[in-house]
Design an enzyme around this catalytic site. Structure first.
Site, PDB file in Angstrom:
ATOM      1  N   ASP A  39       0.850  -1.187   0.000  1.00  0.00           N
ATOM      2  CA  ASP A  39       0.000   0.000   0.000  1.00  0.00           C
ATOM      3  C   ASP A  39       0.889   1.243   0.000  1.00  0.00           C
ATOM      4  O   ASP A  39       1.922   1.265   0.673  1.00  0.00           O
ATOM      5  CB  ASP A  39      -0.901  -0.016   1.241  1.00  0.00           C
ATOM      6  CG  ASP A  39      -2.002   1.015   1.169  1.00  0.00           C
ATOM      7  OD1 ASP A  39      -1.704   2.222   1.305  1.00  0.00           O
ATOM      8  OD2 ASP A  39      -3.162   0.624   0.974  1.00  0.00           O
ATOM      9  N   ASN A  97     -12.996  -3.390   2.454  1.00  0.00           N
ATOM     10  CA  ASN A  97     -13.996  -2.333   2.560  1.00  0.00           C
ATOM     11  C   ASN A  97     -14.916  -2.452   1.350  1.00  0.00           C
ATOM     12  O   ASN A  97     -14.446  -2.562   0.222  1.00  0.00           O
ATOM     13  CB  ASN A  97     -13.322  -0.954   2.560  1.00  0.00           C
ATOM     14  CG  ASN A  97     -12.382  -0.769   3.732  1.00  0.00           C
ATOM     15  OD1 ASN A  97     -12.704  -1.133   4.851  1.00  0.00           O
ATOM     16  ND2 ASN A  97     -11.226  -0.213   3.473  1.00  0.00           N
ATOM     17  N   HIS A 110     -10.586  -5.577  -3.521  1.00  0.00           N
ATOM     18  CA  HIS A 110      -9.239  -5.794  -3.002  1.00  0.00           C
ATOM     19  C   HIS A 110      -9.339  -6.062  -1.512  1.00  0.00           C
ATOM     20  O   HIS A 110     -10.307  -5.684  -0.870  1.00  0.00           O
ATOM     21  CB  HIS A 110      -8.331  -4.580  -3.271  1.00  0.00           C
ATOM     22  CG  HIS A 110      -8.816  -3.300  -2.672  1.00  0.00           C
ATOM     23  ND1 HIS A 110      -9.883  -2.586  -3.202  1.00  0.00           N
ATOM     24  CD2 HIS A 110      -8.381  -2.598  -1.604  1.00  0.00           C
ATOM     25  CE1 HIS A 110     -10.083  -1.490  -2.475  1.00  0.00           C
ATOM     26  NE2 HIS A 110      -9.187  -1.477  -1.496  1.00  0.00           N
TER      27      HIS A 110
END
Length: 125
Positions: A39, A97, A110
């Protein structure tokens, strides 16, 4: 900005562009089903995103349209990344999410793998 996970797939989203090689990423895993990369704004010592290669907006979209082999391949990729980064024994958090209420910001399914330290409570109280 959170997204509506019921909208059609946007082929211009950032993960689609990474999958096509148009944007750089620090890739840690690639196979026919998924790609995984660090990330760019890590929230834990280890923070890796695992993204299926197919054009899926959300878990709902993925579970409804992907075939069994693709679903199994993606889940196996998540496990392979966790093992490769030494996250299994000490523990890790796996988070997806979905939609506006879930805080999804990129309209491509994802999962986030967080680890490398104790992570505290799941939700802020």
């Amino acid at each position: 900005m959170p997204i509506d996970a019921t909208q059609p797939y946007d082929h211009g989203n950032i993960f689609a562009r990474i999958l096509r090689g148009e944007l750089p990423a620090r890739i840690v895993h690639e196979d026919e089903w998924a790609i995984a990369f660090h990330d760019i704004n890590p929230q834990a010592p280890v923070h890796i995103l695992v993204v299926p290669r197919g054009p899926y907006v959300s878990w709902d979209d993925f579970s409804a349209r992907a075939d069994a082999e693709e679903i199994a391949g993606f889940i196996r990729a998540v496990g392979a990344v966790a093992r490769a980064h030494g996250l299994v024994a000490p523990g890790y958090r796996l988070l997806a999410n979905v939609g506006g209420h879930g805080g999804q910001e990129v309209p491509h399914l994802h999962v986030h793998l967080f680890g490398g330290a104790p992570l505290g409570p799941m939700l802020a109280r």
